[in-house]
Design a protein around this motif. Structure first.
Motif, PDB file in Angstrom:
ATOM      1  N   ASN A 155       0.866  -1.162   0.000  1.00 50.96           N
ATOM      2  CA  ASN A 155       0.000   0.000   0.000  1.00 50.96           C
ATOM      3  C   ASN A 155       0.912   1.224   0.000  1.00 50.96           C
ATOM      4  N   VAL A 156       0.668   2.162  -0.915  1.00 48.10           N
ATOM      5  CA  VAL A 156       1.595   3.280  -1.103  1.00 48.10           C
ATOM      6  C   VAL A 156       0.897   4.596  -0.765  1.00 48.10           C
ATOM      7  N   LEU A 157       1.451   5.324   0.188  1.00 45.54           N
ATOM      8  CA  LEU A 157       0.782   6.440   0.840  1.00 45.54           C
ATOM      9  C   LEU A 157       1.708   7.648   0.888  1.00 45.54           C
ATOM     10  N   VAL A 225      -0.261   9.913  10.510  1.00 44.12           N
ATOM     11  CA  VAL A 225      -0.657   9.054  11.629  1.00 44.12           C
ATOM     12  C   VAL A 225      -1.909   8.258  11.269  1.00 44.12           C
ATOM     13  N   LYS A 226      -2.885   8.912  10.626  1.00 46.24           N
ATOM     14  CA  LYS A 226      -4.112   8.218  10.225  1.00 46.24           C
ATOM     15  C   LYS A 226      -3.811   7.107   9.227  1.00 46.24           C
ATOM     16  N   MET A 227      -2.912   7.382   8.304  1.00 47.20           N
ATOM     17  CA  MET A 227      -2.552   6.372   7.307  1.00 47.20           C
ATOM     18  C   MET A 227      -1.898   5.161   7.963  1.00 47.20           C
ATOM     19  N   VAL A 228      -0.990   5.400   8.909  1.00 40.56           N
ATOM     20  CA  VAL A 228      -0.355   4.297   9.626  1.00 40.56           C
ATOM     21  C   VAL A 228      -1.388   3.513  10.411  1.00 40.56           C
ATOM     22  N   ASP A 229      -2.311   4.230  11.067  1.00 43.99           N
ATOM     23  CA  ASP A 229      -3.333   3.562  11.874  1.00 43.99           C
ATOM     24  C   ASP A 229      -4.187   2.636  11.015  1.00 43.99           C
ATOM     25  N   GLU A 230      -4.529   3.063   9.815  1.00 40.42           N
ATOM     26  CA  GLU A 230      -5.368   2.239   8.943  1.00 40.42           C
ATOM     27  C   GLU A 230      -4.574   1.142   8.250  1.00 40.42           C
ATOM     28  N   TYR A 231      -3.485   1.513   7.624  1.00 40.33           N
ATOM     29  CA  TYR A 231      -2.784   0.543   6.777  1.00 40.33           C
ATOM     30  C   TYR A 231      -1.787  -0.310   7.548  1.00 40.33           C
ATOM     31  N   GLY A 232      -1.372   0.148   8.725  1.00 42.37           N
ATOM     32  CA  GLY A 232      -0.477  -0.667   9.542  1.00 42.37           C
ATOM     33  C   GLY A 232      -1.154  -1.891  10.116  1.00 42.37           C
ATOM     34  N   ARG A 233      -2.481  -1.926  10.090  1.00 43.10           N
ATOM     35  CA  ARG A 233      -3.241  -3.066  10.616  1.00 43.10           C
ATOM     36  C   ARG A 233      -3.635  -4.054   9.519  1.00 43.10           C
ATOM     37  N   PHE A 238       3.227  -1.470   4.018  1.00 40.80           N
ATOM     38  CA  PHE A 238       2.938  -0.149   3.473  1.00 40.80           C
ATOM     39  C   PHE A 238       4.226   0.644   3.251  1.00 40.80           C
ATOM     40  N   PHE A 239       4.166   1.521   2.270  1.00 42.27           N
ATOM     41  CA  PHE A 239       5.199   2.532   2.044  1.00 42.27           C
ATOM     42  C   PHE A 239       4.566   3.886   2.305  1.00 42.27           C
ATOM     43  N   LEU A 240       5.209   4.693   3.145  1.00 47.02           N
ATOM     44  CA  LEU A 240       4.692   6.008   3.493  1.00 47.02           C
ATOM     45  C   LEU A 240       5.778   7.050   3.289  1.00 47.02           C
ATOM     46  N   ILE A 336       3.242   3.760  14.641  1.00 50.86           N
ATOM     47  CA  ILE A 336       3.814   2.531  14.077  1.00 50.86           C
ATOM     48  C   ILE A 336       3.999   1.482  15.172  1.00 50.86           C
ATOM     49  N   GLN A 337       4.439   1.939  16.329  1.00 48.37           N
ATOM     50  CA  GLN A 337       4.594   1.018  17.461  1.00 48.37           C
ATOM     51  C   GLN A 337       3.237   0.517  17.939  1.00 48.37           C
TER      52      GLN A 337
END
Length: 551
Positions: A155-157, A225-233, A238-240, A336-337
């Motif tokens: 996923n690329v963000l 932060v929102k992108m990590v919260d959604e795509y980190g799960r 993901f690439f951010l 991320i953590q």
């Protein structure tokens, strides 16, 4: 970001073979510690594939080499310092000396001319491009990191400043990114969108709220932060790409952040340079045998009390902008953590060029001090000279002060804590590094069009603690300033001025010109530069009076 509609996929068809294919359940399997050993063994090849890291690249805008704490600065950057303490710092990493070219090289792994961004952005360009080295937006013969990693299952963000294509079809979502928030244009008011500038959310124009709550740096951090919260799960990695506008002018910051630094710079730029230089030597960032470059500023003691107070405030606002950016970095790392991905996330932090000598005065209300929305000021050459300690020159030039960047690499699964490396790297290497750690191939063609071969080389061996076979030569050109580096030798010219030759192992502050004493090396490097320039389509430099200034 679940309240934001998904962006249609990029319309560019990439003929790209992928080395690694990951079953969607494997990411779940690798997190279940009690999974029976026999099942783990059965899935061993795929499980290894599932360990592909997330990748986060964070870039500051117009920040000097010595500004952050872990590179000798006094500005409070605890979150970047922590990444450095637990990761790897490069002491010889380079950008391209200006915002647009650096962003193009980062995104494509090419020298900026090959990507169509040898100069600055073309605000009026709307077509697909002519493949001119100076067309002012990414051409069709380059591939972005997003376009390469998406077919590999990423996923690329992106959240932040784009500045490599102002008009459609040259926006982030046109060049492979699944999700985007940020500033399409260049320098902009932090409290609102200036006339002639553009922001976007996904593939639509965006206008910030006018209630006083919007601040550009915070907004970039919020969406990251929102992108990590959604795509980190999710099961896929993901690439951010987080591209801050801080601390690029105009000098805008929250009052409480400014107050933290008021009065700290009353000692002046001479004292600040000496203090930073001493910390850099003590920390192993620079060599004690390299003299501090000559002061390129007015003597502080010659200023009036009022002038000193005004300059103190400018540097306080600049420091506050970096402080707020560091706070955002901390929030991103914390998220991320929180999603359980910090151990296997590669985080890279760098700057797009050195400290900026420019001095725009465009305040909407003349006389407004730096900080609020009605002001539009910069901290100027005097403080930029301190930001680039111990080097010469600034953003725009390709002497060390213009092209030297911090690079922090944090990846607990791979990178050993608290190390420094003197191995040389360049922003063109980031694309190759992403492909390497993701296990993705690089295509020769896209939609039947040839793609330029990568100029970059992967940094992964360095991250793993190994000695990398580096570049035989590195090249720079921007608006007539040019350079080539081979090993420790560097040949450099400022805006069509005389070619200067330096041995960077003994003189990285570029004070002892060896062009006359080593004419054979000068001629060898000049021939190499001219061959590269001809191949790449670099314009011949124009003579300029400016090269006599800012030594």
């Amino acid at each position: 970001m679940s309240n934001v509609s998904a962006t249609p996929p990029s319309n560019r068809r990439v003929d790209l073979s992928v080395k690694i294919r990951v079953h969607p359940w494997l990411k779940i399997f690798r997190r279940i510690a009690w999974l029976p050993a026999i099942v783990v063994a059965c899935f061993a090849p795929q499980a290894a594939a599932a360990e592909r890291p997330n990748i986060v690249i964070i870039m500051a805008d117009d920040m000097g080499y010595s500004d952050i704490g872990c590179y000798g600065g006094e500005i409070d950057t605890p979150h970047l310092n922590r990444l450095a303490e637990r990761g790897l710092r490069f002491t010889q990493f380079y950008n391209t000396s200006r915002c647009c070219p650096t962003r193009a090289s980062l995104l494509t792994g090419l020298y900026s001319h090959s990507a169509g961004m040898g100069g600055m952005v073309n605000k009026r360009a709307t077509g697909k491009g002519t493949d001119s080295p100076y067309q002012g937006f990414l051409n069709d013969h380059c591939l972005t990191i997003a376009e390469a990693l998406k077919p590999a299952g990423y996923n690329v963000l992106m959240s932040g400043k784009w500045h490599v294509g102002e008009q459609r079809p040259n926006w982030p979502t046109d060049r492979g990114f699944d999700r985007y928030f940020g500033l399409i244009s260049g320098a902009c008011n932090y409290w609102k969108v200036d006339e002639g500038r553009q922001m976007a959310l996904e593939d639509q124009p965006y206008t910030p709220p006018a209630d006083g709550s919007f601040y550009m740096t915070d907004a970039i951090s919020d969406y990251a932060v929102k992108m990590v919260d959604e795509y980190g799960r999710r099961d896929e990695p993901f690439f951010l790409y987080v591209a801050y506008t801080a601390p690029h002018w105009p000098l805008h910051a929250w009052p409480e952040d400014i107050e933290k630094y008021r009065g700290k710079y009353r000692g002046g730029w001479e004292a600040l340079r000496k203090q930073r230089h001493a910390r850099m030597i003590e920390g192993g960032i620079v060599d004690a045998d390299w003299p501090l470059s000559p002061l390129d500023a007015k003597p502080w003691d010659n200023l009036s009390e009022q002038e000193q107070a005004e300059f103190d405030l400018k540097m306080a606002v600049y420091a506050a902008m970096i402080d707020r950016m560091d706070h955002g970095v901390g929030r991103i790392v914390e998220q991320i953590q929180a999603v359980g991905e910090l151990e296997n996330t590669l985080i890279l932090f760098l700057a797009d060029n050195g400290g900026c000598h420019e001095n725009p005065v465009r305040s909407e209300v003349p006389g407004t001090p730096p900080g609020p929305r009605d002001s539009y000021l910069a901290y100027g050459k005097n403080w930029a000279n301190a930001s680039n300690t111990p080097f010469r020159r600034y953003k725009h030039w390709v002497h060390e002060g213009g092209i030297s960047s911090p690079l922090i690499a944090h990846w607990p699964a791979v990178v050993k804590s608290g190390k420094l490396t003197q191995q040389v790297g360049h922003v063109v290497d980031l694309m190759a590094t992403c492909l390497d750690v993701a296990g993705a191939d690089y295509p020769e063609t896209v939609d039947g069009k040839s793609i330029h071969p990568l100029d970059g080389k992967s940094l992964l061996p360095i991250l793993e603690g190994k000695q990398r076979t580096g570049h035989e030569m590195l090249f720079w050109e921007h608006l007539g300033s040019a350079a080539v580096r081979q090993g420790d030798w560097k040949l450099v010219s400022a805006e069509g001025g005389p070619w200067e030759l330096y041995d960077l192992s003994k003189d990285r502050t570029e004070l002892n010109d060896l062009a006359k004493t080593h004419p054979e090396k000068r001629d060898e490097l000049l021939a190499a530069y001219r061959a590269w320039a001809k191949k790449t389509g670099v314009r011949p430099p124009k003579k300029s009076r400016k090269n006599r200034k800012h030594k």
